[in-house]
Write a protein that holds these residues in place. Structure first.
Motif, PDB file in Angstrom:
ATOM      1  N   THR A 706      85.470  37.850  19.062  1.00 34.07           N
ATOM      2  CA  THR A 706      84.570  38.809  18.949  1.00 34.07           C
ATOM      3  C   THR A 706      84.566  39.971  19.534  1.00 34.07           C
ATOM      4  O   THR A 706      85.729  40.233  20.246  1.00 34.07           O
ATOM      5  N   SER A 708      83.154  41.204  21.742  1.00 34.59           N
ATOM      6  CA  SER A 708      82.131  41.159  23.180  1.00 34.59           C
ATOM      7  C   SER A 708      82.919  41.748  24.262  1.00 34.59           C
ATOM      8  O   SER A 708      84.110  42.019  24.138  1.00 34.59           O
ATOM      9  N   THR A 714      86.056  35.255  25.972  1.00 32.86           N
ATOM     10  CA  THR A 714      85.961  34.708  24.672  1.00 32.86           C
ATOM     11  C   THR A 714      87.655  34.148  24.169  1.00 32.86           C
ATOM     12  O   THR A 714      87.871  33.387  23.461  1.00 32.86           O
ATOM     13  N   CYS A 717      88.199  30.914  25.410  1.00 36.04           N
ATOM     14  CA  CYS A 717      87.336  29.915  24.822  1.00 36.04           C
ATOM     15  C   CYS A 717      88.202  29.441  23.415  1.00 36.04           C
ATOM     16  O   CYS A 717      88.265  28.452  22.969  1.00 36.04           O
ATOM     17  N   LEU A 735      79.706  31.787  20.311  1.00 39.21           N
ATOM     18  CA  LEU A 735      80.423  32.872  21.039  1.00 39.21           C
ATOM     19  C   LEU A 735      79.779  34.142  19.966  1.00 39.21           C
ATOM     20  O   LEU A 735      79.483  35.321  20.628  1.00 39.21           O
TER      21      LEU A 735
END
Length: 840
Positions: A706, A708, A714, A717, A735
């Motif tokens: 993403t 972000s 992220t 993850c 997410l």
């Protein structure tokens, strides 16, 4: 009130708790029925065994029944407890808190009686002799000095340890979950940490099912008063007018002969004087000093013989036993010899004492070391534990081994000399909190607060080493409590105890589905162990109304990942130093009820914690000396609503929203389950972490999934999605929702956006024309001033940065366009913006 009472009764009937009540409060061939009249209220014995139908009528409020506690024929009980009564409900609650602190490791229930107090009840797995139960309840009441009678008092159950001819039935207590005979209010089980009787309605079946073993309850009084307290109580009983001087003189001589230190003896005399209301403390301490000086000089000092003329034989025997158990070690004598030697300056004596202490503390593999910030620690090679220099535990160590007292001048000088020696000679060794991910070795090191360190290298391989021997040094728990993973019992699922039973909901702040939010929380918990991989860390924000369980959820996580007695922190408005101290000593920091804090400095501090920025402070009492805190902790916050409106912080939040629980358990039951299942939870968690390590060993290169700002999280993850301990699809969805949520929250909380929307409505044609950011800044600032608002942004550059953060949202919601255009007057590119509202 009637609606609430009906809700309680529905809760009772829904789980059919009558059978559990009968199991606990039945068994005798008699019970009692409450008779209420205008003039009187009393319980009348019923010479029949209590039956299911009787209990059912009681819980419906049709009758009020009491149970005689002692079991006929065996003088045993199936429950015990305390009846707390007070005309002041706050005083009653305070008494309950005083009692329940003794029940930390024992299942218990707190019942609101419906009147002016509470019942604190412990239900037993097996009947316990009444004599043992009475010792427990009486000991707790006496230990806290609680009144037996008066407007505020505590009654103990059982009141008798056996039945007699004069009391063939003993005392009774109203059976729980009935109505109060005077107020007619329903009695209910309450959660002390969640609103008491005004909080969520608890599930009675769960409360009644959780019972204590005899071993649990007998441990309540096994510890008893410590040895020194017993010694103080023993001597205080004979510390009376006419003999006080002689008693202090002979006791000092006796203790000097037994190898006690002068400071240790002074502290004992000080406590005896305080307990006995003796107003001649100075004279008593001078007697100690003179006696020890004579003893050091080899002069005759009376001790045991003189005491024998005052104390009875039984007291002398007890005195000898206690003194021998708490005799000062030889190291105290070494320091006392230095302290009281004549002809040596005090500073030189302190320097020599510090040298002796340094040598002893470095003996047999033990060591004093420091970290880069000059924070010092002592490592005990025998116990593999670490004590923080300057802490109360450190003062206690110096007092126990060397007789130093931090309020005495010689001890202060010695401690200062020792501190300077540490700075000069102690080796610099990194000190770690709980976990460490070694990127070079591809191994995860986990310490649970005790001496053991678990080394996880993937493929299900979990090796055990010890603190200081594994190649790293970890801070151990101050309380001494820690968990030992149990790999031999039936395996439990960590997520069942930390995540799966939480009640999430979708909202504007947390648009992810409940299943996606659960996976985000799992990923955040796993990331906690790999903080070295996450220079920037997400701040977990758990939102929800009262009764949604957000604080309980965070506290539960804390007590598993940190230590059993950890708790969430509130934020005092003017206490920045308190929070900074917590930052430096925790790997996981939980801040509760953020919307109530109102602290102006918190946003900046949270930003630094999220990004790992150093926090520089002026050293206390030093003008130009700085002290640097290097944050190494994850942060979790709770709030009812989003507590921040700062765009820099929005993009660092991992927001989860919880909904009100329909059948909450009291927090003390949840925490007790953690203690019960803690070893199995940690065994499963270490196995799960082994799966994560196995993936990270391959060092997969992945792109951020993403846009972000929490890139490190992220990416982490994205890497762990291949493990089977997390649901990959739900995590991906979570997410994406997180990024969307961050932008939405930022837009909806932005003062500039509110002003922009109004401008677009009032002057759409003007808004559709290209504007420079200084021009837009003037427009919005003028509107803000007209509304007598404080415009947050001080310059057009600040407004530009804010709108740049919201660029995607502005384009989607307001058809914003951005362009760079050469300005011939300024001879440089100028950024412009317009809103195509006319084209909608």
């Amino acid at each position: 009130a009637m609606t609430a009472q009906l809700a309680v009764q529905d809760k009772i009937r829904s789980k059919n708790v009558e059978k559990l009540l009968l199991e606990i409060f039945g068994g005798n061939p008699y019970y009692a029925k409450c008779i209420v009249s205008d003039a009187d209220m009393y319980y009348k014995p019923v010479e029949l065994a209590l039956e299911y139908e009787n209990i059912k009528e009681h819980t419906k409020g049709k009758v009020i029944l009491g149970s005689y506690q002692l079991m006929q024929g065996i003088d045993a009980v199936k429950w015990f407890g305390w009846d707390v009564d007070s005309s002041d409900i706050l005083k009653a609650r305070k008494l309950v808190e005083q009692i329940t602190k003794y029940l930390e490791h024992v299942p218990y229930a707190v019942e609101y009686s419906g009147g002016k107090g509470y019942h604190v009840l412990v239900f037993l797995k097996e009947p316990l002799p009444a004599v043992d139960a009475k010792k427990i309840v009486d000991w707790v009441r006496e230990s806290e000095g609680l009144q037996k009678r008066g407007s505020t008092h505590v009654e103990c159950f059982p009141k008798q340890d056996r039945l007699t001819r004069s009391r063939p039935k003993g005392n009774l207590l109203k059976i729980p979950l009935g109505v109060h005979p005077r107020s007619h209010a329903q009695s209910i089980f309450v959660d002390m940490l969640n609103g008491w009787e005004t909080g969520p309605i608890l599930e009675p079946c769960d409360i009644l099912s959780y019972k204590a073993s005899a071993e649990d309850v007998l441990a309540i009084i096994e510890s008893g008063p410590d040895l020194e307290t017993q010694l103080v109580e023993l001597i205080s009983a004979y510390w009376r007018d006419g003999v006080r001087h002689d008693l202090s003189l002979f006791l000092s001589g006796y203790l000097a002969h037994e190898g006690w230190g002068v400071d240790q003896t002074k502290e004992l005399i000080r406590k005896i004087v305080t307990r006995s209301d003796d107003d001649e403390l100075r004279n008593r301490l001078q007697t100690v000093q003179t006696t020890f000086s004579r003893h050091k000089e080899g002069k005759s000092v009376r001790g045991r013989q003189g005491l024998g003329e005052i104390l009875p034989v039984s007291a002398m025997q007890k005195l000898s036993e206690l003194v021998s158990l708490i005799r000062a070690p030889d190291t105290v004598a070494q320091i006392d010899d230095i302290r009281y030697s004549r002809g040596r300056p005090k500073l030189e004596s302190a320097r020599l004492a510090a040298s002796v202490i340094w040598t002893i503390l470095h003996d047999s593999g033990c060591k004093i070391f420091q970290n880069k910030e000059n924070l010092a620690y002592w490592y005990d090679s025998e116990t593999h534990t670490v004590i923080d220099e300057g802490s109360e535990q450190w003062d206690s160590l110096l007092n126990k081994i060397f007789g130093l007292n931090p309020i005495e001048n010689f001890s202060k000088l010695t401690a200062t000399e020792l501190r300077l020696r540490i700075i000069r000679d102690a080796p610099i060794i990194p000190i770690l909190h709980r976990t460490f991910w070694s990127e070079s070795a591809k191994k995860l090191y986990v310490n649970l607060g005790g001496p053991e360190v678990y080394i996880i290298s993937g493929e299900g391989k979990i090796d055990k080493s010890y603190n200081g021997e594994c190649g790293y040094m970890f801070i151990t728990n101050i309380s001494g409590e820690y968990v030992i993973p149990d790999f031999d019992t039936q395996r439990v699922d960590t997520w069942d105890h930390l995540v799966n039973d939480l009640s999430f909901t979708t909202s504007s702040e947390a648009p992810a589905t409940p299943d996606e939010q659960k996976e985000l929380l799992k990923a955040w918990l796993l990331a906690y162990f790999f903080q070295e991989m996450l220079p920037t860390k997400p701040i977990l924000a758990m939102l929800g109304i009262q009764g949604s369980g957000k604080t309980t959820a965070i506290r539960r996580i804390l007590r598993i990942l940190e230590e059993p007695d950890s708790d969430v922190l509130s934020i005092p408005t003017d206490k920045q130093d308190a929070l900074r101290a917590s930052i430096s000593s925790h790997r996981l920091l939980a801040l509760d009820n953020l919307e109530k804090s109102g602290v102006w400095w918190l946003v900046d501090l949270l930003n630094k914690l999220s990004t790992g920025s150093h926090i520089e402070l002026r050293k206390l009492y030093h003008t130009n000396r700085k002290y640097t805190i290097v944050p190494q902790c994850f942060v979790a916050i709770t709030a009812v609503n989003m507590p921040f409106s700062d765009e820099t912080l929005f993009t660092r939040l991992l927001v989860l929203e919880m909904t009100k629980l329909t059948t909450p358990l009291p927090e003390y039951v949840l925490q007790r389950k953690i203690r019960e299942y803690g070893p199995a939870i940690w065994a499963d968690l270490l196995i799960k972490l082994s799966s994560v390590v196995e993936i990270l060993k391959d060092d997969p290169m992945v792109l951020p999934p993403t846009k972000s700002r929490l890139v490190d999280f992220t990416v982490f993850c994205e890497k762990i999605k291949k493990s089977k301990i997390i649901h990959a699809k739900n995590l991906s969805g979570g997410l994406l929702s997180m990024v969307d949520s961050q932008m939405k929250q930022l837009k909806e909380s932005s003062q500039a956006i509110f002003l922009l929307e109004e401008w677009l409505t009032l002057k759409p044609q003007e808004a559709s024309e290209w504007k420079t950011f200084p021009q837009l800044f003037d427009i919005l600032q003028t509107m803000s001033q007209a509304r007598r608002q404080t415009f947050k942004w001080k310059s057009s550059q600040g407004l530009y940065r804010h709108f740049s953060t919201l660029k995607e949202r502005l384009c989607d919601d307001f058809q914003a366009e951005f362009k760079d255009e050469f300005d011939p007057h300024k001879r440089k590119e100028v950024l412009k913006i317009r809103f195509n509202v006319m084209l909608q």
